[in-house]
Motif scaffolding. Structure first.
Motif, PDB file in Angstrom:
ATOM      1  N   GLN A  39      14.759  13.251  28.156  1.00 44.38           N
ATOM      2  CA  GLN A  39      13.594  12.379  28.022  1.00 44.38           C
ATOM      3  C   GLN A  39      14.027  10.941  27.748  1.00 44.38           C
ATOM      4  O   GLN A  39      13.451   9.989  28.306  1.00 44.38           O
ATOM      5  N   ASP A  40      15.042  10.756  26.913  1.00 48.74           N
ATOM      6  CA  ASP A  40      15.550   9.409  26.640  1.00 48.74           C
ATOM      7  C   ASP A  40      16.090   8.765  27.915  1.00 48.74           C
ATOM      8  O   ASP A  40      15.849   7.567  28.168  1.00 48.74           O
ATOM      9  N   ASP A  93      13.122   7.821  30.107  1.00 45.04           N
ATOM     10  CA  ASP A  93      12.470   6.603  29.628  1.00 45.04           C
ATOM     11  C   ASP A  93      13.285   5.372  29.998  1.00 45.04           C
ATOM     12  O   ASP A  93      12.720   4.337  30.409  1.00 45.04           O
TER      13      ASP A  93
END
Length: 326
Positions: A50-51, A54
């Motif tokens: 997810q990081d 993003d």
């Protein structure tokens, strides 16, 4: 987030994170090389991916590159399980009505499901390879989910919590082989060749308000030889949601991380929405005219399956396949 698996010459490919607009990707090698690795320890790997997702969307990723669906395998190129339901009972009802068969009442309360081959999925732009047109080649546009671990006896709510990713499927059927197989009383086998999946699989949160009631509330757009033949809504007329489908499997066994569960052919009662498989079109012709008119796919035919959000953006990328002779 959106995940894909790129072809690299191996059976399981290389995991990448794909930008929301499907234009860029970034290798996830420093986190996990294969999607199954992530599914086996979701709570550890998913936040790291997810990081990266993003950062990719914000233009901060270190080594992005252009994303090309033609280079994709299925998001999960081979799985521990591929179980396909028939959540759109309208489709089942039409099939039975066309052959003059009664609709058992339990079909509305107990989902139909078969277990397909999961050792050899194909990518979104790989050919549908078939030995003969006489087999009755048909596409089937579906929604599918990939699960984490689900214990035996799980409720639909508990099963729904284990949904990790959502994607599209083309569950190809060889219609003219089905009657003889089902006549043996032992289910599908040769009539269900390799299934194709969309270029990317997405986490349910990517769908926003379109993901509710453990269903995808967006239309499925299907083109056959460049002609739009169907655009039914996937949330409408879905009698069994994905939590119920997974719980159906869990009645007698555990479901392990990396299992794929399909919705069955998307089908709406409203005929104006078109069709997501040729068999349904033929059933309607049989009901209305006494016999089917539309033929099944031929070598060289093309099918394109895609889903767009409320802003008109492709969510999963397109399954875009040609039919080819073996």
């Amino acid at each position: 987030m959106k995940l894909a698996t790129l072809k690299d010459g191996s059976r399981d490919g290389q995991l990448v994170v794909v930008s929301r607009d499907l234009k860029q990707a970034h290798y996830a090698t420093d986190i996990a090389g294969k999607l199954q690795t992530v599914l086996d320890d979701w709570n550890f790997y998913a936040p790291q991916l997810q990081d990266l997702y993003d950062a990719l969307n914000a233009g901060r990723a270190r080594h992005p590159f252009a994303f090309a669906p033609r280079d994709c395998m299925a998001p999960l190129p081979r799985a521990y399980q591929w179980a396909d339901g028939s959540a759109y009972v309208n489709h089942v009802e039409l099939v039975r009505k066309a052959r003059g068969a009664e609709m058992p009442a339990e079909f509305w309360t107990d989902p139909l499901m078969y277990q397909g081959g999961s050792d050899d999925f194909v990518g979104p732009q790989d050919d549908i390879v078939c030995a003969s047109e006489a087999f009755g080649i048909d596409f089937e546009a579906e929604v599918a989910v990939i699960t984490g671990d689900v214990r035996m006896g799980a409720t639909p709510e508990q099963a729904g919590d284990a949904i990790r990713l959502v994607m599209l499927a083309n569950d190809v059927s060889l219609r003219n082989l089905i009657p003889a197989e089902l006549g043996k009383g032992f289910g599908f086998f040769q009539s269900k060749p390799a299934t194709a999946f969309s270029p990317v699989a997405v986490t349910p949160d990517e769908l926003g308000e379109a993901w509710r009631e453990r269903k995808v509330h967006l239309p499925m757009t299907v083109h056959w030889n460049s002609k739009k033949v169907g655009q039914p809504d996937c949330g409408t007329d879905m009698v069994f949601d994905f939590g119920q489908l997974i719980a159906h499997i869990c009645k007698t066994r555990n479901v392990r991380a990396g299992s794929i569960v399909g919705s069955g052919t998307i089908s709406n009662v409203d005929r104006k929405k078109g069709y997501c498989c040729i068999a349904e079109k033929r059933m309607l012709e049989t009901i209305d005219e006494g016999k089917p008119v539309t033929e099944f796919m031929k070598f060289g035919d093309a099918v394109k399956i895609e889903m767009f959000d409320a802003q008109g953006h492709s969510v999963f990328g397109a399954i875009d396949q040609l039919v080819a002779a073996a």
